[in-house]
Design a protein around this motif. Structure first.
Motif, PDB file in Angstrom:
ATOM      1  N   SER A  19       5.859  -2.202   5.025  1.00 44.79           N
ATOM      2  CA  SER A  19       5.019  -1.544   4.025  1.00 44.79           C
ATOM      3  C   SER A  19       5.780  -1.470   2.707  1.00 44.79           C
ATOM      4  N   ILE A  20       5.093  -1.834   1.637  1.00 43.33           N
ATOM      5  CA  ILE A  20       5.657  -1.746   0.289  1.00 43.33           C
ATOM      6  C   ILE A  20       4.759  -0.828  -0.522  1.00 43.33           C
ATOM      7  N   ASP A  21       5.310   0.271  -1.000  1.00 38.18           N
ATOM      8  CA  ASP A  21       4.552   1.242  -1.778  1.00 38.18           C
ATOM      9  C   ASP A  21       4.473   0.769  -3.224  1.00 38.18           C
TER      10      ASP A  21
ATOM     11  N   LEU B 292       9.354   0.343   2.418  1.00 40.53           N
ATOM     12  CA  LEU B 292      10.028   0.282   1.122  1.00 40.53           C
ATOM     13  C   LEU B 292       9.203   1.037   0.090  1.00 40.53           C
ATOM     14  N   ASN B 293       9.838   1.975  -0.603  1.00 43.58           N
ATOM     15  CA  ASN B 293       9.052   2.856  -1.469  1.00 43.58           C
ATOM     16  C   ASN B 293       9.814   3.357  -2.691  1.00 43.58           C
ATOM     17  N   SER B 294      10.849   2.652  -3.093  1.00 40.42           N
ATOM     18  CA  SER B 294      11.681   3.198  -4.176  1.00 40.42           C
ATOM     19  C   SER B 294      11.765   2.289  -5.390  1.00 40.42           C
TER      20      SER B 294
ATOM     21  N   ASP C 187       5.954   7.849  -6.954  1.00 40.75           N
ATOM     22  CA  ASP C 187       5.899   8.720  -5.787  1.00 40.75           C
ATOM     23  C   ASP C 187       7.229   9.428  -5.523  1.00 40.75           C
ATOM     24  N   ALA C 188       8.255   9.087  -6.299  1.00 42.94           N
ATOM     25  CA  ALA C 188       9.601   9.576  -5.996  1.00 42.94           C
ATOM     26  C   ALA C 188       9.731  11.085  -6.106  1.00 42.94           C
ATOM     27  N   ALA C 189       8.917  11.707  -6.940  1.00 45.89           N
ATOM     28  CA  ALA C 189       9.018  13.155  -7.149  1.00 45.89           C
ATOM     29  C   ALA C 189       8.188  13.941  -6.138  1.00 45.89           C
TER      30      ALA C 189
ATOM     31  N   SER D  17       0.839  -1.197   0.000  1.00 47.06           N
ATOM     32  CA  SER D  17       0.000   0.000   0.000  1.00 47.06           C
ATOM     33  C   SER D  17       0.874   1.247   0.000  1.00 47.06           C
ATOM     34  N   PRO D  18       0.406   2.331  -0.632  1.00 43.03           N
ATOM     35  CA  PRO D  18       1.125   3.604  -0.503  1.00 43.03           C
ATOM     36  C   PRO D  18       0.924   4.219   0.876  1.00 43.03           C
ATOM     37  N   GLY D  19       0.089   3.591   1.683  1.00 46.64           N
ATOM     38  CA  GLY D  19      -0.205   4.121   3.016  1.00 46.64           C
ATOM     39  C   GLY D  19      -1.533   4.844   3.039  1.00 46.64           C
TER      40      GLY D  19
END
Length: 364
Positions: A255-257, A304-306, A263-265, A214-216
């Protein structure tokens, strides 16, 4: 905060936290005060010790095995604590019972098309090594209508995939365009879903790793939001309650986005870090302290989000079940109800980093 927005947050506090949270008395909730979707965490009296599942990684992020009890130092509120028991889990000494991996697909905070991509990535994970999984895995789906938990767990990725294919992704009825009320509803539903999961897993022994894709959920915090004393008390009680429930269920949250580089920008990737500091009093409580990424980091997991490679991100999390250490310590006594404790575990070996639950709330 506007009157409408304030009313929405008050409704959240009333719907999620125990009714006792709205009084001045800050004590653990009793079973007759809990929301209907929750079960009370195990009482502190049943296990007065603090159990820590510790992952030690090298500079590349790979879990490190082969350490002994003498390599570890545990501090609770800066006080060194004696290690009462120690167990090293690795290929030669597997966990007993086995670590349970729970893959949660978030259909509330993720768009329908992105969920479809998640499903493809999950299928790749389940079919790795011919469908022979290294750890028991169960699937869970979080939608507007509630949380669907798969019965039992399995190492058979093909069987899990067959069950997975029977699940129909639900169209999300709560849209981002519905503004604050939509965000508040997703926030409330998300916390209730996590609370239900913790209550369910508290009945089962052993360590669990919940990988929430989820992106949260909405953080609902910012410079223009001012909370009343009543709202602060409600949020603080929720923070204490959920932190305790996750700890006593022995859940490490990840959490894994699924948005990855998309979302990096934006500042979404790091904004949650403003709420990582432990909350020691209700006057400091904010909704951001209940963000998915915050709860994950505080439980000893990762945010983790990258990367858009969800399969690889899941494998990275699961690898931490292959080598870890379980330490039991006698916690530092608490002087007051719901006292926050900062936990730090260090390892004398150069070039490695220890990660574990870094926060809990104690009772006198």
């Amino acid at each position: 905060m506007s009157t409408l927005n304030r009313a929405a947050l008050v409704l959240f506090c009333l719907s999620f936290v125990p009714l006792s949270a709205l009084s001045q008395q800050q004590t653990p909730p009793h079973s007759d005060q809990l929301p209907v979707t929750a079960a009370p965490p195990l009482t502190e009296a049943r296990d007065p010790h603090l159990v820590l599942d510790v992952v030690v990684t090298d500079r590349s992020g790979k879990p490190r095995a082969g350490l002994t009890q003498n390599d570890f130092v545990v501090r609770d509120n800066n006080q060194v604590r004696k290690i009462l028991s120690f167990r090293a889990v690795d290929g030669a000494a597997p966990a007993e019972p086995p670590v349970k991996i729970i893959l949660m697909v978030d259909e509330v905070n993720t768009s329908f098309t992105r969920v479809a991509y998640e499903r493809d990535q999950l299928k790749k994970f389940l079919l790795k090594n011919g469908g022979q999984l290294t750890h028991p895995v169960s699937l869970a789906f979080f939608s507007d209508t509630g949380t669907e938990l798969q019965n039992g767990s399995s190492r058979d990725g093909n069987a899990l995939l067959a069950s997975f294919d029977q699940h129909v992704t639900k169209l999300r009825t709560i849209r981002r365009s519905t503004g604050f009320y939509g965000a508040e509803e997703r926030f409330t539903l998300s916390l209730k879903g996590l609370n239900l999961l913790a209550a369910t897993e508290a009945k089962e022994p052993g360590r669990k790793m919940v990988i929430w894709i989820s992106p949260g959920w909405p953080i609902l915090s910012g410079p223009n939001i001012t909370l009343s004393t009543r709202e602060e008390q409600g949020l603080f009680s929720s923070i204490v309650y959920l932190s305790t429930a996750l700890r006593q269920a022995r859940i490490t949250l990840y959490s894994i986005d699924p948005l990855g580089v998309e979302d990096a920008a934006t500042n979404r990737l790091t904004y949650y870090e403003e709420f990582l500091k432990p909350v020691s009093a209700s006057k400091d409580a904010q909704a951001g302290n209940l963000a998915l990424q915050v709860l994950a980091r505080q439980s000893g997991g990762q945010a983790l989000n990258s990367s858009n490679d969800i399969t690889e991100q899941i494998s990275r999390c699961v690898a931490e079940a292959d080598a870890f250490y379980t330490l039991t310590v006698d916690p530092t006594p608490s002087d007051r109800p719901n006292q926050s404790h900062s936990v730090a575990v260090s390892v004398e070996t150069p070039g490695v980093t220890a990660r574990t639950r870094n926060l809990y709330y104690g009772q006198p």
